[in-house]
Design a protein around this motif. Structure first.
Motif, mmCIF file in Angstrom:
data_model
loop_
_atom_site.group_PDB
_atom_site.id
_atom_site.type_symbol
_atom_site.label_atom_id
_atom_site.label_comp_id
_atom_site.label_asym_id
_atom_site.label_seq_id
_atom_site.Cartn_x
_atom_site.Cartn_y
_atom_site.Cartn_z
ATOM 1 N N GLU A 70 1.085 -1.644 0.232
ATOM 2 C CA GLU A 70 -0.589 -0.117 0.337
ATOM 3 C C GLU A 70 1.048 0.975 -0.133
ATOM 4 O OE1 GLU A 70 -1.855 -3.280 1.161
ATOM 5 O OE2 GLU A 70 -0.065 -2.781 2.268
ATOM 6 N N ASP A 71 1.485 1.306 0.896
ATOM 7 C CA ASP A 71 2.660 2.679 0.811
ATOM 8 C C ASP A 71 3.322 2.426 0.115
ATOM 9 O OD1 ASP A 71 1.424 3.311 3.003
ATOM 10 O OD2 ASP A 71 2.938 2.654 4.361
ATOM 11 N N PHE A 73 7.491 2.105 -1.447
ATOM 12 C CA PHE A 73 9.223 2.147 -1.521
ATOM 13 C C PHE A 73 9.057 3.234 -1.009
ATOM 14 C CE2 PHE A 73 13.555 1.119 -2.564
ATOM 15 C CZ PHE A 73 13.489 -0.084 -1.746
ATOM 16 N N THR A 74 8.834 4.129 -0.905
ATOM 17 C CA THR A 74 8.944 5.248 -0.419
ATOM 18 C C THR A 74 8.944 5.502 1.188
ATOM 19 O OG1 THR A 74 6.615 6.634 -0.939
ATOM 20 C CG2 THR A 74 8.529 6.506 -2.926
ATOM 21 N N ARG A 75 7.782 4.565 1.753
ATOM 22 C CA ARG A 75 7.624 4.953 3.807
ATOM 23 C C ARG A 75 8.347 3.271 3.402
ATOM 24 N NH1 ARG A 75 7.446 3.895 8.375
ATOM 25 N NH2 ARG A 75 5.357 4.655 9.020
ATOM 26 N N PRO A 76 9.603 3.496 4.522
ATOM 27 C CA PRO A 76 10.070 2.596 5.341
ATOM 28 C C PRO A 76 10.042 2.417 6.748
ATOM 29 C CG PRO A 76 11.346 3.961 4.824
ATOM 30 C CD PRO A 76 10.259 4.404 3.953
ATOM 31 N N TYR A 77 9.824 0.993 6.687
ATOM 32 C CA TYR A 77 8.999 0.954 8.444
ATOM 33 C C TYR A 77 10.796 0.333 9.304
ATOM 34 C CZ TYR A 77 3.820 1.663 6.526
ATOM 35 O OH TYR A 77 3.207 2.062 6.780
ATOM 36 N N GLY A 361 11.725 -7.164 -8.303
ATOM 37 C CA GLY A 361 11.445 -7.057 -7.522
ATOM 38 C C GLY A 361 10.375 -6.044 -7.665
ATOM 39 N N THR A 362 9.328 -6.121 -6.589
ATOM 40 C CA THR A 362 7.954 -4.722 -7.480
ATOM 41 C C THR A 362 9.121 -3.034 -7.720
ATOM 42 O OG1 THR A 362 6.615 -5.792 -6.523
ATOM 43 C CG2 THR A 362 5.638 -3.820 -6.913
ATOM 44 N N TRP A 363 10.111 -2.854 -6.350
ATOM 45 C CA TRP A 363 10.452 -2.127 -6.131
ATOM 46 C C TRP A 363 12.135 -1.374 -6.649
ATOM 47 C CZ3 TRP A 363 8.187 -4.044 -1.624
ATOM 48 C CH2 TRP A 363 7.241 -3.702 -1.560
ATOM 49 N N ASP A 364 11.798 -2.931 -7.673
ATOM 50 C CA ASP A 364 13.192 -2.697 -8.566
ATOM 51 C C ASP A 364 13.411 -1.962 -9.269
ATOM 52 O OD1 ASP A 364 15.829 -4.370 -9.414
ATOM 53 O OD2 ASP A 364 15.142 -6.093 -8.787
ATOM 54 N N PHE A 365 14.779 -1.257 -9.279
ATOM 55 C CA PHE A 365 15.309 -0.719 -10.477
ATOM 56 C C PHE A 365 15.489 -1.065 -11.881
ATOM 57 C CE2 PHE A 365 20.069 -0.568 -7.992
ATOM 58 C CZ PHE A 365 19.940 -1.172 -9.756
ATOM 59 N N GLY A 366 15.819 -2.382 -11.389
ATOM 60 C CA GLY A 366 15.799 -3.702 -12.643
ATOM 61 C C GLY A 366 14.619 -4.057 -13.116
ATOM 62 N N TYR A 386 7.220 -15.675 -15.673
ATOM 63 C CA TYR A 386 7.858 -14.310 -14.877
ATOM 64 C C TYR A 386 7.485 -14.140 -14.081
ATOM 65 C CZ TYR A 386 7.577 -9.450 -14.864
ATOM 66 O OH TYR A 386 7.589 -8.244 -14.210
ATOM 67 N N LEU A 387 7.856 -13.775 -12.980
ATOM 68 C CA LEU A 387 7.146 -12.921 -11.633
ATOM 69 C C LEU A 387 8.029 -12.072 -10.936
ATOM 70 C CD1 LEU A 387 6.097 -15.059 -9.099
ATOM 71 C CD2 LEU A 387 8.734 -16.052 -8.665
ATOM 72 N N GLU A 388 7.170 -11.451 -10.233
ATOM 73 C CA GLU A 388 7.240 -9.900 -9.717
ATOM 74 C C GLU A 388 7.515 -10.231 -7.996
ATOM 75 O OE1 GLU A 388 6.200 -6.105 -10.766
ATOM 76 O OE2 GLU A 388 5.932 -6.642 -12.532
ATOM 77 N N ILE A 389 8.258 -9.671 -7.336
ATOM 78 C CA ILE A 389 8.406 -10.215 -5.506
ATOM 79 C C ILE A 389 8.270 -8.974 -5.052
ATOM 80 C CG2 ILE A 389 9.290 -11.254 -3.536
ATOM 81 C CD1 ILE A 389 10.162 -13.446 -5.967
ATOM 82 N N PRO A 390 7.284 -8.654 -4.110
ATOM 83 C CA PRO A 390 7.723 -7.399 -2.992
ATOM 84 C C PRO A 390 8.948 -7.022 -2.653
ATOM 85 C CG PRO A 390 5.079 -8.827 -2.900
ATOM 86 C CD PRO A 390 6.970 -10.063 -3.403
ATOM 87 N N ALA A 391 9.432 -6.746 -3.245
ATOM 88 C CA ALA A 391 11.039 -6.327 -2.719
ATOM 89 C C ALA A 391 11.565 -5.399 -3.524
ATOM 90 C CB ALA A 391 12.063 -7.632 -2.533
ATOM 91 N N ALA A 392 12.909 -4.605 -3.663
ATOM 92 C CA ALA A 392 13.812 -3.956 -4.347
ATOM 93 C C ALA A 392 15.003 -4.788 -4.835
ATOM 94 C CB ALA A 392 14.028 -2.739 -3.425
#
Length: 412
Positions: A70-71, A73-77, A361-366, A386-392
Motif C-alpha cells: 500500500e505505501d 517503497f517511499t515509506r520504510p518501516y 522486485g516490485t520496487w526494483d530499478f531493474g 515471469y515473476l514479480e516479488i514485493p522487494a527491491a
C-alpha cells in the motif's frame, strides 16, 4: 555456511549491573523467540571491537527495513514498527538502517533488533578517536565467507531468523525458512582459484550437495550463477553463496525432496567490467573446462543452466541470446540486456528451446528491462515464466528468486 545461534527462550531478557540487557550474551549474534518482539524474534548483536578504541559503534543493514504494498517503497518501516504482512527490502543507501550500539565495557557493544523470517546481511561502522569512520566491517565472531584459495572475503555477515505464522502472517513470501541453515544433510561450499581469460588468478565458489559422489556414473547437473556489479572489487564469486544463502536453500530443498542434488558454480564477472565478449570467453574457455575437469558435472547442454542477478541478469540474457543451445535453463533476474540487443531479438536462434524464468522486485530499478524482455518473448509466442516479488534490488528478492527457480523451474 556460518550461521547464528537459535534459542527457544521466551522470557524477558536478563539484566544486571555488569551487562544490562546483554548480560550472558557472547560476542556475535543470537536469535531468540520472544513475545515482546513484533516479529516474535529478537536478534541480539554483540560487537567485539578489535581496535579497542572506537568511540561509537553502529550496526547497519540495507535489508532490515520493511515495506508494504500500500505505501510502496517511499515509506520504510523500522524493525520495531514491523507488522504482519510487511516485506523486507532495501538495497541502497537511502534504505540502509543504522542503529547505535550500547557500550558494554571490555570493548563490547550491544544492540537488539526484531527481524522477520529469512536471511539478512549486516555490518558494523565504527567511529575512530579522530572522528573518522570505518565501515563495512563484518562481525569478527560471525565472519563472512572467504575464498581460501585466493584470500578474498565476501562483504557481509549473516543472521538467520525462523518463521512465526502468528506474528508474521501467512501470506505469500512470509515463510522464508528455506534460507536458514540445516542441522543435518548439509552440502559444502568449496572455494577454488583458476586462471581466467585475462591471464590472471580468479576465484570460484562451488556448492556440492550432501552425498556428492565424484565417481557417480551419471554426472551431476550444474548451474552457473552470476553476481551483479556491486562496486566492490573482490568477493563477488562468494556473494551468492554467502549473502544469497544458496547453500542453505539447496540443502533444504534437496532434503525436502523438492529439488534433485546438483552442483552450483558462482563466479566473479564484475572484474571484466561490461565486456561481455571477455565474460563469454572466460565462461566457455576457462570456467567450464575447469569445472568439468575437476568435478563430476554434466558437459551436456541438457544438464547445464545459467542464471544471474542485476549485471548477472544482463549477462544471462546475453547468454540466452547467443547460447540458447548451450544451456537448457536460464534465470534472468533484476535486469536484462536492452537497446539494440533486445531490438534485434529476431536475429537470435533457438530462443524457444530452453526453459526461461525471469523476474524482478516490485520496487526494483531493474524491473523494466525484465518486463521488456518478457513482452518481446510474449510477442513472439516464446514460452517463459515471469515473476514479480514485493522487494527491491537486494538480496531479499534474489534469495526468493533462487529458491523459486530451483524448486519450480530448474530441471523440471
Amino acid at each position: 555456511m556460518l550461521c547464528s545461534g537459535f534459542s527457544n527462550n521466551k522470557s524477558v531478557f536478563a539484566s544486571d549491573s555488569s551487562g544490562g540487557d546483554y548480560a550472558g550474551y557472547k560476542p556475535g549474534v543470537t536469535v531468540e523467540a520472544n513475545a515482546a518482539s513484533p516479529t516474535g524474534y529478537y536478534a541480539t548483536f554483540i560487537y567485539e571491537d578489535e581496535t579497542k578504541a572506537a568511540t561509537k559503534v553502529e550496526l547497519y543493514s540495507d535489508t532490515f527495513l520493511h515495506f508494504t504494498i500500500e505505501d510502496g517503497f517511499t515509506r520504510p518501516y523500522k524493525p520495531e514498527e514491523y507488522k504482519a504482512g510487511m516485506f523486507p527490502a532495501g538495497g541502497n543507501a537511502d534504505t540502509t538502517y543504522y542503529v547505535s550500539m550500547e557500550k558494554l565495557g571490555k570493548n563490547l557493544w550491544g544492540v537488539r533488533v526484531p527481524l522477520s523470517s529469512g536471511a539478512f546481511v549486516y555490518n558494523f561502522r565504527i567511529t575512530n578517536p579522530d572522528g573518522t569512520t570505518t565501515a563495512r566491517l563484518d562481525d569478527p565472531n560471525n565472519p563472512t565467507l572467504m575464498n581460501t584459495a585466493t584470500g578474498i572475503d565476501s562483504l557481509s555477515s549473516m543472521v538467520y531468523v525462523p518463521y512465526n505464522s502468528k506474528t508474521m502472517g501467512t501470506g505469500e513470501w512470509a515463510d522464508r525458512s528455506v534460507e536458514l541453515p540445516r542441522k543435518n544433510k548439509n552440502g559444502k561450499v568449496e572455494t577454488v582459484a583458476y586462471t581466467g581469460a585475462a591471464g590472471d588468478t580468479r576465484g570460484l565458489a562451488v556448492y556440492l550437495p550432501h552425498g556428492y559422489n565424484e565417481n557417480r556414473n551419471k554426472p551431476y547437473k550444474v548451474l552457473y550463477l552470476s553476481h551483479g556489479n556491486s562496486g566492490d572489487k573482490y568477493g563477488n564469486e562468494l556473494r551468492w553463496m554467502n549473502e544469497g544463502a544458496v547453500a542453505n536453500i539447496m540443502d533444504n530443498l534437496i532434503a525436502d525432496g523438492t529439488a534433485e542434488p546438483f552442483v552450483v558454480v558462482t563466479m566473479n564477472n564484475q572484474d571484466f567490467g561490461w565486456d561481455y565478449k571477455k565474460i563469454e570467453e572466460d565462461q566457455f574457455k576457462y570456467i567450464m573446462p575447469y569445472i568439468e575437469s575437476h568435478y563430476n558435472v554434466s558437459d551436456n547442454p541438457e544438464g547445464r543452466a545459467y542464471a544471474g542477478l542485476s549485471m548477472g541478469g544482463i549477462t544471462t540474457s546475453r547468454m540466452y541470446y547467443h547460447h540458447a543451445d548451450e544451456f537448457a535453463y536460464f534465470g534472468i533476474w533484476s535486469a536484462a540486456a536492452t537497446g539494440d540487443e533486445l531490438n534485434n531479438i529476431d536475429t537470435y536462434s533457438n530462443l524457444d528451446k530452453p526453459s526461461v524464468m525471469m523476474g524482478a522486485g516490485t520496487w526494483d530499478f531493474g524491473l523494466k528491462p525484465v518486463q521488456d524482455l518478457s513482452k518481446a518473448l510474449d510477442d513472439r509466442n516464446i514460452g517463459h515464466s515471469y515473476l514479480e516479488i514485493p522487494a527491491a534490488h537486494d538480496w531479499e528478492v534474489w534469495q526468493l528468486f533462487y529458491a523459486e527457480f530451483v524448486e519450480n523451474h530448474l530441471w523440471k
